[in-house]
Write a protein that holds these residues in place. Structure first.
Motif, PDB file in Angstrom:
ATOM      1  N   ALA A  24     -10.366 -19.629   7.818  1.00 63.88           N
ATOM      2  CA  ALA A  24      -9.400 -18.898   6.995  1.00 63.88           C
ATOM      3  C   ALA A  24      -9.655 -19.103   5.512  1.00 63.88           C
ATOM      4  O   ALA A  24      -9.499 -18.175   4.706  1.00 63.88           O
ATOM      5  N   ALA A  25     -10.048 -20.311   5.128  1.00 66.42           N
ATOM      6  CA  ALA A  25     -10.265 -20.609   3.713  1.00 66.42           C
ATOM      7  C   ALA A  25     -11.583 -20.039   3.211  1.00 66.42           C
ATOM      8  O   ALA A  25     -11.677 -19.580   2.068  1.00 66.42           O
ATOM      9  N   ALA A  26     -12.615 -20.065   4.056  1.00 60.28           N
ATOM     10  CA  ALA A  26     -13.952 -19.639   3.611  1.00 60.28           C
ATOM     11  C   ALA A  26     -14.065 -18.134   3.443  1.00 60.28           C
ATOM     12  O   ALA A  26     -14.750 -17.644   2.544  1.00 60.28           O
ATOM     13  N   ARG A  27     -13.428 -17.381   4.337  1.00 62.07           N
ATOM     14  CA  ARG A  27     -13.473 -15.912   4.256  1.00 62.07           C
ATOM     15  C   ARG A  27     -14.920 -15.393   4.219  1.00 62.07           C
ATOM     16  O   ARG A  27     -15.279 -14.528   3.423  1.00 62.07           O
ATOM     17  N   LEU A  28     -15.739 -15.902   5.113  1.00 61.77           N
ATOM     18  CA  LEU A  28     -17.142 -15.500   5.203  1.00 61.77           C
ATOM     19  C   LEU A  28     -17.393 -14.850   6.553  1.00 61.77           C
ATOM     20  O   LEU A  28     -17.128 -15.463   7.600  1.00 61.77           O
ATOM     21  N   GLY A  29     -17.918 -13.633   6.545  1.00 60.62           N
ATOM     22  CA  GLY A  29     -18.144 -12.903   7.777  1.00 60.62           C
ATOM     23  C   GLY A  29     -18.940 -13.660   8.820  1.00 60.62           C
ATOM     24  O   GLY A  29     -18.506 -13.763   9.989  1.00 60.62           O
ATOM     25  N   PRO A  30     -20.109 -14.221   8.477  1.00 61.86           N
ATOM     26  CA  PRO A  30     -20.882 -14.954   9.484  1.00 61.86           C
ATOM     27  C   PRO A  30     -20.115 -16.138  10.071  1.00 61.86           C
ATOM     28  O   PRO A  30     -20.192 -16.399  11.274  1.00 61.86           O
ATOM     29  N   LEU A  31     -19.364 -16.858   9.217  1.00 63.62           N
ATOM     30  CA  LEU A  31     -18.590 -17.993   9.710  1.00 63.62           C
ATOM     31  C   LEU A  31     -17.449 -17.519  10.605  1.00 63.62           C
ATOM     32  O   LEU A  31     -17.142 -18.145  11.623  1.00 63.62           O
ATOM     33  N   THR A  32     -16.825 -16.414  10.236  1.00 64.06           N
ATOM     34  CA  THR A  32     -15.752 -15.856  11.067  1.00 64.06           C
ATOM     35  C   THR A  32     -16.283 -15.476  12.442  1.00 64.06           C
ATOM     36  O   THR A  32     -15.625 -15.729  13.464  1.00 64.06           O
ATOM     37  N   ARG A  33     -17.460 -14.890  12.499  1.00 61.01           N
ATOM     38  CA  ARG A  33     -18.041 -14.526  13.793  1.00 61.01           C
ATOM     39  C   ARG A  33     -18.373 -15.768  14.610  1.00 61.01           C
ATOM     40  O   ARG A  33     -18.169 -15.805  15.829  1.00 61.01           O
ATOM     41  N   LEU A  34     -18.868 -16.812  13.941  1.00 60.61           N
ATOM     42  CA  LEU A  34     -19.202 -18.047  14.632  1.00 60.61           C
ATOM     43  C   LEU A  34     -17.952 -18.724  15.184  1.00 60.61           C
ATOM     44  O   LEU A  34     -17.968 -19.295  16.291  1.00 60.61           O
ATOM     45  N   LEU A  35     -16.858 -18.667  14.424  1.00 66.00           N
ATOM     46  CA  LEU A  35     -15.603 -19.332  14.816  1.00 66.00           C
ATOM     47  C   LEU A  35     -14.560 -18.327  15.286  1.00 66.00           C
ATOM     48  O   LEU A  35     -13.364 -18.526  15.089  1.00 66.00           O
ATOM     49  N   SER A  36     -15.010 -17.247  15.919  1.00 66.99           N
ATOM     50  CA  SER A  36     -14.097 -16.151  16.285  1.00 66.99           C
ATOM     51  C   SER A  36     -12.941 -16.614  17.167  1.00 66.99           C
ATOM     52  O   SER A  36     -11.828 -16.101  17.063  1.00 66.99           O
ATOM     53  N   SER A  37     -13.196 -17.609  18.023  1.00 69.67           N
ATOM     54  CA  SER A  37     -12.132 -18.066  18.924  1.00 69.67           C
ATOM     55  C   SER A  37     -11.095 -18.924  18.214  1.00 69.67           C
ATOM     56  O   SER A  37     -10.054 -19.245  18.787  1.00 69.67           O
ATOM     57  N   ALA A  38     -11.378 -19.293  16.956  1.00 70.13           N
ATOM     58  CA  ALA A  38     -10.441 -20.122  16.187  1.00 70.13           C
ATOM     59  C   ALA A  38      -9.686 -19.337  15.134  1.00 70.13           C
ATOM     60  O   ALA A  38      -8.818 -19.899  14.467  1.00 70.13           O
TER      61      ALA A  38
END
Length: 336
Positions: free
Chosen positions: A158-172
């Protein structure tokens, strides 16, 4: 077996928003069943004449006939959970416990059919402890109201707001896209949520150590751990203005009680070490966001001083209350 006409208690908590509370009450009354349903308005020690105005209008509009609407004045402002707990502990006008409780914000206006849809859903799903509405703003845009439980990974994403990280942590991701049909979720926002009394009797009411924010998340987690389901029901709809009592839209910095509530949620439910991990994850995500903004010339999206305040709070936060001292539990709750 559930009786044909379940007892329903609708609760609206007022804090210095008397006119809007009356509007919310009017919408709720128009949608409530004609029998076995009562509305309680709790004035949370507004101190601005709200209680007198509400009492006057309830009488003038004839709402008090047959105890259809009652006003309860709290001697102190203990926050969202404490105010709603007052009404839940009071129960129905005859002293009996309700079968279902519908908590409605003072700036939330129920569409016709909202209450009936939530009632039907809870009655048709015996292990459903809570059911939340679809909530939209006055601009007709949907609000995020169906969530996953907060986690350290979710704080980072939520804090990073980075697409690749969001996809990696999609379940969170804490606020995934809203389901289009009724679906089980981890927790729902408290703007319009109906709860089964058996669930509340089992796990307790709102934890009053939260002044504001995270109290409904905490309640939903306790319910889930006790085997109760939480549902998002998009066919039950309401309009929510948002942040009227709190003044959140005008905040330049997050208030201390937001940080207190966040810390309590993690420390109480996952331990102090995990709470520290979640804070580190939030700070790391914020650092990534700031770095990206620096490199791209974008403006950071966080409130001014947020991460400085978060770090300072983490260093000074008091120890969370043990679970066996949870203020949500009380003889009044358990004896009903």
């Amino acid at each position: 077996m559930m009786q044909q006409s379940p007892r329903l208690l609708v609760i609206i908590l007022n804090y210095r928003t008397a006119e809007m509370t009356l509007r919310a009450a009017e919408a709720a009354l128009a949608d409530m069943p004609q029998t076995h349903a009562e509305l309680v308005i709790v004035d949370n020690d507004s101190g601005d004449g709200s209680a007198a105005l509400l009492a006057q209008e309830i009488a003038a509009r004839g709402w008090g006939a047959g105890n259809r609407v009652r006003l309860i004045t709290s001697p102190r402002n203990g926050g969202f959970g404490a105010g709603n707990n007052i009404a839940m502990r009071a129960g129905m006008s005859d002293g009996a416990a309700p079968d279902f409780v519908h908590v409605v914000n003072s700036d939330a206006f129920l569409d016709r059919g909202c209450i009936g849809t939530l009632l039907d859903h809870l009655q048709n799903h015996p292990r459903a402890g809570l059911a939340g509405s679809h909530v939209r703003g006055e601009d007709d845009l949907p609000h995020a109201t169906a969530f996953r439980f907060p986690s350290a990974a979710g704080e980072l994403e939520a804090a990073a707001r980075l697409g690749p990280l969001t996809r990696l942590l999609s379940s969170a991701v804490v606020a995934p896209p809203l389901p289009e049909e009724a679906a089980e979720v981890d927790w729902v926002a408290g703007a319009s949520v109906m709860m089964r009394w058996d669930m509340l009797a089992d796990v307790g009411l709102f934890d009053e150590a939260y002044f504001l924010y995270y109290e409904e998340t905490d309640l939903c987690l306790r319910a889930a751990r006790a085997g109760w389901d939480c549902w998002y029901v998009p066919q039950a709809r309401c309009v929510h203005v948002g942040s009227v009592s709190t003044g959140m839209k005008e905040w330049r910095r997050m208030p201390r009680y937001w940080f207190d509530s966040r810390h309590r949620y993690f420390a109480k439910n996952h331990g102090r070490a995990y709470a520290a991990l979640a804070t580190c994850a939030r700070l790391a995500g914020g650092g990534l966001h700031r770095l990206r903004c620096l490199l791209t010339g974008r403006q950071p999206e966080d409130a001014p001083g947020f991460y400085r305040d978060l770090a300072a709070h983490a260093l000074t936060a008091r120890r969370a209350a043990p679970a066996d001292q949870d203020p949500s539990r009380s003889p009044a709750t358990e004896d009903r």
